[in-house]
Write a protein that holds these residues in place. Structure first.
Motif, PDB file in Angstrom:
ATOM      1  N   LEU A  82      15.539  37.721 -16.528  1.00 59.75           N
ATOM      2  CA  LEU A  82      16.126  37.080 -17.697  1.00 59.75           C
ATOM      3  C   LEU A  82      17.380  37.831 -18.154  1.00 59.75           C
ATOM      4  CD1 LEU A  82      12.841  36.180 -19.523  1.00 59.75           C
ATOM      5  CD2 LEU A  82      14.563  34.566 -18.729  1.00 59.75           C
ATOM      6  N   PHE A  83      17.284  39.139 -18.148  1.00 57.43           N
ATOM      7  CA  PHE A  83      18.419  39.974 -18.509  1.00 57.43           C
ATOM      8  C   PHE A  83      19.627  39.617 -17.636  1.00 57.43           C
ATOM      9  CE2 PHE A  83      20.636  44.112 -17.747  1.00 57.43           C
ATOM     10  CZ  PHE A  83      21.036  44.391 -19.044  1.00 57.43           C
ATOM     11  N   TRP A  84      19.356  39.439 -16.358  1.00 50.28           N
ATOM     12  CA  TRP A  84      20.458  39.147 -15.431  1.00 50.28           C
ATOM     13  C   TRP A  84      20.930  37.706 -15.507  1.00 50.28           C
ATOM     14  CZ3 TRP A  84      23.817  42.320 -13.492  1.00 50.28           C
ATOM     15  CH2 TRP A  84      23.484  43.702 -13.485  1.00 50.28           C
ATOM     16  N   ILE A  85      20.052  36.792 -15.857  1.00 46.12           N
ATOM     17  CA  ILE A  85      20.516  35.416 -16.084  1.00 46.12           C
ATOM     18  C   ILE A  85      21.565  35.470 -17.182  1.00 46.12           C
ATOM     19  CG2 ILE A  85      19.905  33.114 -16.935  1.00 46.12           C
ATOM     20  CD1 ILE A  85      17.109  33.544 -15.802  1.00 46.12           C
ATOM     21  N   GLY A  86      21.241  36.193 -18.268  1.00 41.49           N
ATOM     22  CA  GLY A  86      22.168  36.323 -19.386  1.00 41.49           C
ATOM     23  C   GLY A  86      23.491  36.927 -18.927  1.00 41.49           C
ATOM     24  N   ARG A  87      23.407  37.980 -18.153  1.00 42.36           N
ATOM     25  CA  ARG A  87      24.636  38.644 -17.725  1.00 42.36           C
ATOM     26  C   ARG A  87      25.465  37.753 -16.813  1.00 42.36           C
ATOM     27  NH1 ARG A  87      24.836  44.995 -16.753  1.00 42.36           N
ATOM     28  NH2 ARG A  87      26.994  44.327 -16.796  1.00 42.36           N
ATOM     29  N   TYR A  88      24.821  37.147 -15.822  1.00 49.10           N
ATOM     30  CA  TYR A  88      25.571  36.347 -14.851  1.00 49.10           C
ATOM     31  C   TYR A  88      26.251  35.149 -15.495  1.00 49.10           C
ATOM     32  CZ  TYR A  88      23.851  38.864 -10.753  1.00 49.10           C
ATOM     33  OH  TYR A  88      23.592  39.812  -9.796  1.00 49.10           O
ATOM     34  N   LEU A  89      25.545  34.474 -16.396  1.00 46.81           N
ATOM     35  CA  LEU A  89      26.139  33.294 -17.012  1.00 46.81           C
ATOM     36  C   LEU A  89      27.354  33.696 -17.844  1.00 46.81           C
ATOM     37  CD1 LEU A  89      22.976  31.303 -18.030  1.00 46.81           C
ATOM     38  CD2 LEU A  89      24.623  30.718 -16.257  1.00 46.81           C
ATOM     39  N   GLU A  90      27.188  34.771 -18.595  1.00 46.47           N
ATOM     40  CA  GLU A  90      28.293  35.231 -19.412  1.00 46.47           C
ATOM     41  C   GLU A  90      29.471  35.647 -18.525  1.00 46.47           C
ATOM     42  OE1 GLU A  90      28.156  34.925 -22.606  1.00 46.47           O
ATOM     43  OE2 GLU A  90      30.128  35.790 -22.988  1.00 46.47           O
ATOM     44  N   ARG A  91      29.129  36.254 -17.403  1.00 42.48           N
ATOM     45  CA  ARG A  91      30.180  36.697 -16.490  1.00 42.48           C
ATOM     46  C   ARG A  91      30.951  35.491 -15.955  1.00 42.48           C
ATOM     47  NH1 ARG A  91      28.228  40.777 -12.047  1.00 42.48           N
ATOM     48  NH2 ARG A  91      27.833  41.909 -13.983  1.00 42.48           N
ATOM     49  N   ALA A  92      30.225  34.450 -15.550  1.00 38.96           N
ATOM     50  CA  ALA A  92      30.866  33.258 -15.015  1.00 38.96           C
ATOM     51  C   ALA A  92      31.810  32.676 -16.073  1.00 38.96           C
ATOM     52  CB  ALA A  92      29.823  32.232 -14.612  1.00 38.96           C
ATOM     53  N   GLU A  93      31.281  32.539 -17.276  1.00 37.23           N
ATOM     54  CA  GLU A  93      32.082  31.920 -18.318  1.00 37.23           C
ATOM     55  C   GLU A  93      33.342  32.739 -18.598  1.00 37.23           C
ATOM     56  OE1 GLU A  93      30.069  31.141 -21.997  1.00 37.23           O
ATOM     57  OE2 GLU A  93      31.983  30.875 -23.043  1.00 37.23           O
ATOM     58  N   ASN A  94      33.193  34.047 -18.788  1.00 33.89           N
ATOM     59  CA  ASN A  94      34.335  34.879 -19.140  1.00 33.89           C
ATOM     60  C   ASN A  94      35.349  34.979 -18.026  1.00 33.89           C
ATOM     61  OD1 ASN A  94      34.225  36.083 -21.886  1.00 33.89           O
ATOM     62  ND2 ASN A  94      32.126  36.407 -21.220  1.00 33.89           N
ATOM     63  N   THR A  95      34.836  34.907 -16.778  1.00 32.22           N
ATOM     64  CA  THR A  95      35.779  34.974 -15.672  1.00 32.22           C
ATOM     65  C   THR A  95      36.690  33.745 -15.698  1.00 32.22           C
ATOM     66  OG1 THR A  95      34.125  36.195 -14.449  1.00 32.22           O
ATOM     67  CG2 THR A  95      35.978  35.374 -13.195  1.00 32.22           C
ATOM     68  N   THR A  96      36.125  32.586 -16.024  1.00 34.40           N
ATOM     69  CA  THR A  96      37.010  31.406 -16.116  1.00 34.40           C
ATOM     70  C   THR A  96      38.081  31.664 -17.169  1.00 34.40           C
ATOM     71  OG1 THR A  96      35.790  30.259 -17.873  1.00 34.40           O
ATOM     72  CG2 THR A  96      35.107  29.829 -15.604  1.00 34.40           C
ATOM     73  N   ARG A  97      37.709  32.268 -18.256  1.00 37.77           N
ATOM     74  CA  ARG A  97      38.673  32.512 -19.332  1.00 37.77           C
ATOM     75  C   ARG A  97      39.754  33.484 -18.865  1.00 37.77           C
ATOM     76  NH1 ARG A  97      36.766  30.404 -23.947  1.00 37.77           N
ATOM     77  NH2 ARG A  97      34.526  29.998 -24.070  1.00 37.77           N
ATOM     78  N   ILE A  98      39.340  34.537 -18.214  1.00 36.42           N
ATOM     79  CA  ILE A  98      40.301  35.553 -17.794  1.00 36.42           C
ATOM     80  C   ILE A  98      41.272  34.988 -16.769  1.00 36.42           C
ATOM     81  CG2 ILE A  98      40.493  37.729 -16.521  1.00 36.42           C
ATOM     82  CD1 ILE A  98      37.925  38.621 -17.976  1.00 36.42           C
ATOM     83  N   VAL A  99      40.741  34.237 -15.805  1.00 34.31           N
ATOM     84  CA  VAL A  99      41.617  33.678 -14.775  1.00 34.31           C
ATOM     85  C   VAL A  99      42.568  32.661 -15.399  1.00 34.31           C
ATOM     86  CG1 VAL A  99      41.718  32.370 -12.630  1.00 34.31           C
ATOM     87  CG2 VAL A  99      39.954  34.108 -12.954  1.00 34.31           C
ATOM     88  N   GLU A 100      42.061  31.907 -16.336  1.00 37.85           N
ATOM     89  CA  GLU A 100      42.901  30.899 -16.969  1.00 37.85           C
ATOM     90  C   GLU A 100      44.067  31.570 -17.727  1.00 37.85           C
ATOM     91  OE1 GLU A 100      40.861  27.975 -19.397  1.00 37.85           O
ATOM     92  OE2 GLU A 100      41.885  26.504 -18.137  1.00 37.85           O
ATOM     93  N   VAL A 101      43.753  32.658 -18.416  1.00 34.72           N
ATOM     94  CA  VAL A 101      44.795  33.396 -19.121  1.00 34.72           C
ATOM     95  C   VAL A 101      45.864  33.836 -18.133  1.00 34.72           C
ATOM     96  CG1 VAL A 101      45.311  35.575 -20.290  1.00 34.72           C
ATOM     97  CG2 VAL A 101      43.352  34.198 -21.013  1.00 34.72           C
ATOM     98  N   HIS A 102      45.417  34.316 -16.998  1.00 33.69           N
ATOM     99  CA  HIS A 102      46.321  34.797 -15.969  1.00 33.69           C
ATOM    100  C   HIS A 102      47.249  33.673 -15.487  1.00 33.69           C
ATOM    101  CE1 HIS A 102      47.591  36.910 -12.324  1.00 33.69           C
ATOM    102  NE2 HIS A 102      47.273  35.811 -11.662  1.00 33.69           N
ATOM    103  N   LEU A 103      46.648  32.526 -15.171  1.00 35.69           N
ATOM    104  CA  LEU A 103      47.446  31.414 -14.647  1.00 35.69           C
ATOM    105  C   LEU A 103      48.432  30.928 -15.709  1.00 35.69           C
ATOM    106  CD1 LEU A 103      44.726  29.395 -12.717  1.00 35.69           C
ATOM    107  CD2 LEU A 103      46.348  31.080 -11.827  1.00 35.69           C
ATOM    108  N   GLN A 104      47.975  30.907 -16.933  1.00 33.16           N
ATOM    109  CA  GLN A 104      48.817  30.443 -18.023  1.00 33.16           C
ATOM    110  C   GLN A 104      50.028  31.352 -18.191  1.00 33.16           C
ATOM    111  OE1 GLN A 104      48.082  27.583 -19.503  1.00 33.16           O
ATOM    112  NE2 GLN A 104      50.090  27.735 -20.503  1.00 33.16           N
ATOM    113  N   LEU A 105      49.767  32.630 -18.063  1.00 30.87           N
ATOM    114  CA  LEU A 105      50.829  33.610 -18.245  1.00 30.87           C
ATOM    115  C   LEU A 105      51.924  33.412 -17.195  1.00 30.87           C
ATOM    116  CD1 LEU A 105      51.453  36.180 -19.938  1.00 30.87           C
ATOM    117  CD2 LEU A 105      50.602  37.471 -17.973  1.00 30.87           C
ATOM    118  N   LEU A 106      51.522  33.142 -15.976  1.00 28.97           N
ATOM    119  CA  LEU A 106      52.494  32.928 -14.911  1.00 28.97           C
ATOM    120  C   LEU A 106      53.369  31.723 -15.223  1.00 28.97           C
ATOM    121  CD1 LEU A 106      50.383  33.572 -11.686  1.00 28.97           C
ATOM    122  CD2 LEU A 106      51.813  35.159 -12.975  1.00 28.97           C
TER     123      LEU A 106
END
Lengths: 308, 533, 281
Positions: free
Chosen positions: A9-33
């Protein structure tokens, strides 16, 4: 509850959050370019991959960023790998997570596996992943008992959020000075609206950093996430019958990290920012280890010698 | 119930070209047309057009994928195939199966108790000792270990087929870790949502009570002196092909699903590792094979079990369900003795027929079988799931020669049976109905006081045309199995009791209207108050 | 004539490093038979262990025990006091036909089966077959076959390991008591004579002094069916007498291993064994 299930359960929480935040981080990157033609694409890609802990590569460009951070299940820091990990962990804890939650996670995985994510436009893919994560966490909140298991899920989520927000801030710092870098970051974590409402239109980099680090009400700020992780740990300790003292290593680490942020002189907010964000990520790892030692150990199989 | 329509084409377009198979018993159409059991099902199906039925079949597939009702073939997860046409059994047909299965379970229990106890059956010459002590599943470590309530087969799955005249015959017994019961429950739920028009018109005996019966039987098997036992389900893990079932059963029983590494034996007792420390366990419904259960006794390289389990069981501190060593009773060679064992232990005649079987250790039998190899079915004695079976009429000469050599080398390892043409039921293949061979695995739960047989069981379908080996691990399909209650078809009966009336309270709402009203009132007030003082 | 004997059997493991847990079974206390009356037994295990005793399928008393604390050494000491009477050294001299009785064969099927460890190999099988053909009664064949084994295989302490198979011993022409017994079991069973492995102790000195502890041996011999179980000690080529103490019987060594188990946390271990026997009366 079973240590092994708690760990899942601990890792379900971590992985889902990781997936979500990674989309945000990559999107910021693409936007910046897009926004700032002065940015060197390859340099930016290199530093982003480094911040995300991707395996070092010779040539980094946008497509490499998408591969390593989004599509490639073999890349540990990709969205696909995180969703796969969440699904695998949920499968192990299948009789503990609610049916609806399992189905939400499973359909999410089915919708991205086998290169399905690549076939969407990046923007739609990111939105899809974020929406699915919202559905899953909403389903978890509404259909799981808020018992021990749920606390482990929340703990994983909060801890990963601290880690990811720290990385996001690191990327912002790398490109700061460029126009709109912080604005982008704020948009990336869905905070721009809240930020403008709080600070008004005229703002500085310092304000933005302060908001992301210290805002007590915004749920993705570092301090808010630290607090939420602490409160999950406190609930867990209470469930175990502990009512006094802070003998819990994980709790101590989180509290110390939060105090260091909160009691920093206002003028020194941006000082050493990258180093402090790296330290914060390290703290997250230590907390994860401490939680593992306290709650999950023994969940590995013994190997036996001798016998017939 | 009325007789079914004699003409298939009137029933549904899908069945227009359907005709059973020449040699086998078709459960839907006989010489006189549609059989009684299926009349109503086909009438209801006929109300949907062909495309609609096909769409419903697609729906079954996609809901299984979403729910994760899957099984692993070579590491790949696939939805468990469920056919859109149910298999229907009449109340009378079922009563016969139910009594026969329960009788068989009682005899197998008595036999196991005897084999691991005093061995009366050998002294009385009913079955040679040799058959038992040469079985690889005879675990001497269990000799003299009497389970707390005497039950060893908490769960049994008895595989049945219907022969050329539609008579049920036992094909094999499974009293080790029989699997498939979860599909019985999920199939029913899926069919209710896929074909509500059809299911709602029948009185089908429910299957979702199974987990409660199982839990009651497991609790009844707890070590003596434990009034509120903790039950767990032990699974080999997510990579096991039946993991879905383990998780479903644990969830429906409300017990923990554990892996070997979650268990710890300490001072002859078994505990699970939890976030709050060790917690004692009393009954383990284990879905791990004997050889992997206890590295201290069997394979020391096993990562799926827990060292010390057997000693804990022998000391009477934990119950393993099913018991270790049950494999001696479902050995295919022992199968040939079961009718005798039923007569010996129960003093009853067997209610279910067996399939005629030659034991190859007897020289006369062996000679006959080797002469007729090309027309018989040869089965390895301890293979399960259709593994290693050779169907003579389908085998090449080379395969038969190889088989001959293997039989001569190891006659204890084989039995021979005539080819039984399993019954057929229409199954949707590429959008059309075609006859496919089926078997039936009813599940029995023994609580010690009674043997409960789940109404229906798992109908497995051999999907390739003409295929006679029915097994999900070899890519088989399944059907929802309906046991109709005595008055199997729901008519339009009058309600006997008056409907209870519940008083309704209107839902609260924000009420855009109220806001408008208020705003309107204000205007009025302004207007009326507009007069100067 | 009978004797009262005291046996102190010390065994255990030295592990290379600390091990975290172990599960074991000890078969180190004499079983009760008609010729052997067990007065007292005691089993001491260090470190402290949880244990459970029972009689196994073959009739051998077993103590199963588990140690849950980290330890680097396991010590098991079994102390037993036994009255040993005269053992049967001659059977009723049954015929080959008696041996072929299907009821007897079925009853003794496990003592007729040739397990991988006792498989005598082609040469010894032919020797056994030949001896059986020439012998009037099974008991005569037994004598010949055992003699042929002793002619070929020399008793050399330490020449083999517990897992060495009978065929390998035949080839190497050297073995310990267990190997001689395994060869005997395989050869006798191959001609249809039910035979079983006996694990126990023997006094090395046939004429011991009362009250004086001597170094004994963990020993093995065999019993064959001659209307009753008749003992035969191939190592000494004698019938076991009142200096032999039986612990258990089985198909081969692995049914009556004195101490076996599994442990977690280390890769290897050394076994040590020491037997002390005293004639009390």
């Amino acid at each position: 509850m079973l240590s092994r299930i708690a760990e899942s359960l601990f890792w379900i929480g971590r992985y889902l959050e990781r997936a979500e935040n990674t989309t945000r981080i990559v999107e910021v990157h693409l936007q910046l370019l897009l926004d700032d033609p002065s940015v060197d694409q390859d340099d930016a890609a290199h530093s982003l991959l480094a911040v995300m802990g991707a395996a070092p590569v010779e040539v980094a460009d946008t497509s490499e960023v998408l591969r390593a951070l989004c599509y490639d299940t073999a890349s540990a820091c990709s969205i696909a790998a995180a969703l796969g990990g969440a699904r695998e962990a949920a499968r192990r804890a299948r009789e503990t997570v609610s049916i609806e939650m399992w189905e939400a996670i499973n359909t999410t995985w089915n919708s991205v596996k086998g290169a399905r994510l690549q076939r969407m436009r990046p923007a739609s893919a990111f939105r899809h992943v974020r929406e699915r994560c919202a559905v899953i966490s909403g389903t978890a909140d509404q259909t799981m008992s808020h018992d021990e298991g749920w606390h482990f899920l929340t703990l994983g989520r909060s801890l990963e959020r601290v880690d990811m927000t720290a990385r996001l801030i690191s990327t912002a710092h790398l490109t700061s000075g460029t126009q709109s870098a912080w604005n982008n970051v704020l948009r990336g974590c869905g905070a721009h609206h809240a930020f403008v409402r709080t600070y008004g239109g005229v703002t500085t980099d310092k304000d933005a950093a302060e908001f992301l680090l210290l805002d007590r009400l915004f749920p993705r700020s570092v301090v808010h996430s630290l607090q939420s992780a602490e409160s999950s740990l406190a609930d867990l300790a209470l469930a175990g019958g502990r009512r006094v003292g802070f003998d819990d290593e994980a709790q101590r680490l989180l509290g110390t990290a939060r105090a260091a942020l909160e009691y920093r002189a206002p003028g020194r907010m941006l000082e050493d920012l990258p180093q402090r964000m790296t330290d914060l990520q390290r703290t997250c790892n230590l907390v994860s280890e401490a939680v593992t030692t306290r709650y999950f150990t023994g969940a590995t199989a013994a190997t036996w010698s001798g016998g017939n | 119930m009325k007789h079914g329509s004699p003409n298939l084409s009137k029933v549904s377009v899908l069945f227009r070209d359907y005709a059973g198979t020449p040699k086998a018993f078709d459960e839907v159409v006989g010489a006189e047309g549609v059989r009684v059991a299926y009349g109503s099902v086909l009438r209801q199906l006929a109300k949907l057009d062909g495309d609609e039925v096909r769409a419903r079949a697609e729906y079954l597939k996609s809901t299984y994928l979403d729910q994760g009702v899957t099984f692993d073939i070579g590491g790949e997860e696939r939805p468990f195939p469920l056919d859109i046409v149910p298999r229907v059994l009449l109340a009378d047909e079922w009563a016969e199966v139910e009594a026969g299965v329960a009788q068989r379970v009682r005899a197998l229990e008595a036999f196991l108790a005897d084999v691991y106890g005093e061995g009366r059956v050998f002294r009385d010459g009913v079955i040679p000792r040799k058959v038992i002590v040469t079985s690889p599943h005879y675990h001497r470590v269990m000799a003299g270990v009497r389970p707390p309530n005497g039950v060893r087969c908490h769960v049994a799955g008895i595989d049945l087929v219907r022969d050329e005249v539609g008579r049920f015959r036992v094909l094999e017994d499974n009293v080790r870790v029989p699997s498939g019961v979860s599909y019985v429950m999920t199939n029913r739920r899926a069919m209710f949502s896929a074909l509500p028009e059809v299911t709602s018109r029948h009185r089908i005996r429910p299957v979702e009570g199974y987990p409660l019966h199982l839990l009651a039987a497991l609790r009844a098997a707890a070590p003596s002196g434990v009034s509120d036992p903790t039950v767990v389900v032990l699974t080999p893990g997510v990579y096991n092909s039946a993991y879905f079932e383990h998780a479903l059963l644990a969830r429906m029983m409300g017990v923990e699903l554990v892996e070997g590494r979650d268990l710890l034996c300490h001072n002859g007792r078994v505990s699970i590792r939890t976030t709050q420390g060790l917690k004692p366990v009393h009954v383990i419904y284990r879905r791990v094979d004997d050889e992997f259960l206890d590295p201290a006794q069997f394979r020391s390289d096993s990562m799926l079990g827990c060292a010390g389990l057997i000693t804990a069981a022998r000391a009477g501190n934990v119950t393993l369900a099913n018991a270790i060593g049950n494999g001696v009773a479902d050995d295919k060679l022992v199968y040939t003795y079961i009718p005798d064992l039923i007569r010996y232990y129960l003093a009853e005649e067997p209610l279910l027929a067996s399939v005629d079987t030659w034991r190859l250790e007897e020289p006369a039998h062996r000679e006959e079988v080797l002469d007729r190899l090309a027309e018989l079915v040869l089965k390895p004695v301890d293979g399960s799931g259709g593994k290693g079976i050779v169907i003579g009429p389908r085998a090449t000469k080379r395969q038969l020669d190889a088989l001959r050599a293997r039989i001569i080398k190891d006659p204890r390892g084989w039995i021979a049976q005539p080819v039984v043409q399993l019954s057929t039921v229409p199954t949707m293949i590429d959008g059309k109905m075609a006859p496919r061979h089926v078997d039936l695995r009813p599940f029995a739960v023994n609580s010690g006081d009674e043997v409960y047989v789940l109404p229906g069981g798992l109908t497995r379908v051999a999907l390739p045309e003409g295929e006679l080996i029915v097994n999900s691990s070899q890519g088989g399909g399944s059907k929802d199995t309906w046991v109709l209650a005595r008055d199997g078809v729901r008519g339009k009966r009058r309600r006997r009791r008056p409907r209870e009336v519940v008083e309704g309270v209107p839902l609260g709402e924000l009420g855009e209207e109220k806001v408008q009203q208020q705003q309107a009132q204000q205007q009025q007030q302004t207007r009326t108050g507009g007069a100067p003082c | 004539m009978g004797r009262q004997l005291r046996i102190v059997h010390r065994t255990g493991y030295r592990y290379h490093g600390l091990i975290s847990a172990s599960h074991n079974e000890a078969r180190m206390t004499p079983r009760a038979t008609r010729e052997q009356y067990v007065l007292a037994t005691r089993l001491e295990i260090t470190p402290v262990a949880w244990s459970h005793s029972f009689i196994d399928y073959w009739g051998t008393p077993v103590t199963a025990f588990e140690i849950a604390e980290p330890h680097g050494r396991l010590d098991v000491v079994a102390t037993s006091t036994v009255d040993v009477g005269d053992r049967l050294s001659v059977g009723s001299g049954i015929s080959w036909d008696d041996l072929r009785d299907p009821r007897l064969c079925d009853q003794q099927v496990e003592y007729l089966g040739i397990t991988e460890h006792v498989d005598p190999g082609g040469e010894l099988r032919r020797i056994a077959q030949d001896a059986a053909k020439k012998a009037n009664r099974p008991v005569d064949a037994v004598q010949t076959i055992i003699r042929r084994i002793l002619d070929r295989v020399e008793y050399v302490p330490g020449s083999t390991e517990v897992s060495t198979r009978a065929t390998a011993v035949w080839e190497a022409r050297a073995g310990v008591c267990q190997d001689l017994v395994h060869l005997g079991l395989g050869a006798l069973r191959s001609v249809g004579i039910p035979t079983r492995y006996v694990s126990g102790y023997v006094m090395p000195n046939a004429d011991p002094v009362v009250g004086q502890p001597t170094t004994g041996e963990s020993h093995a011999w065999l019993q064959f069916w001659d209307g009753a179980w008749v003992g035969l000690d191939p190592t000494n080529n004698t019938a076991p007498g009142d200096t032999h103490v039986e612990v258990g019987v089985g198909r081969d060594y692995f049914d009556v291993t004195p101490l076996k188990g599994v442990y977690s946390g280390s890769q290897s271990s050394d076994l040590f064994v020491e037997v002390e026997m005293t004639v009390l009366a």
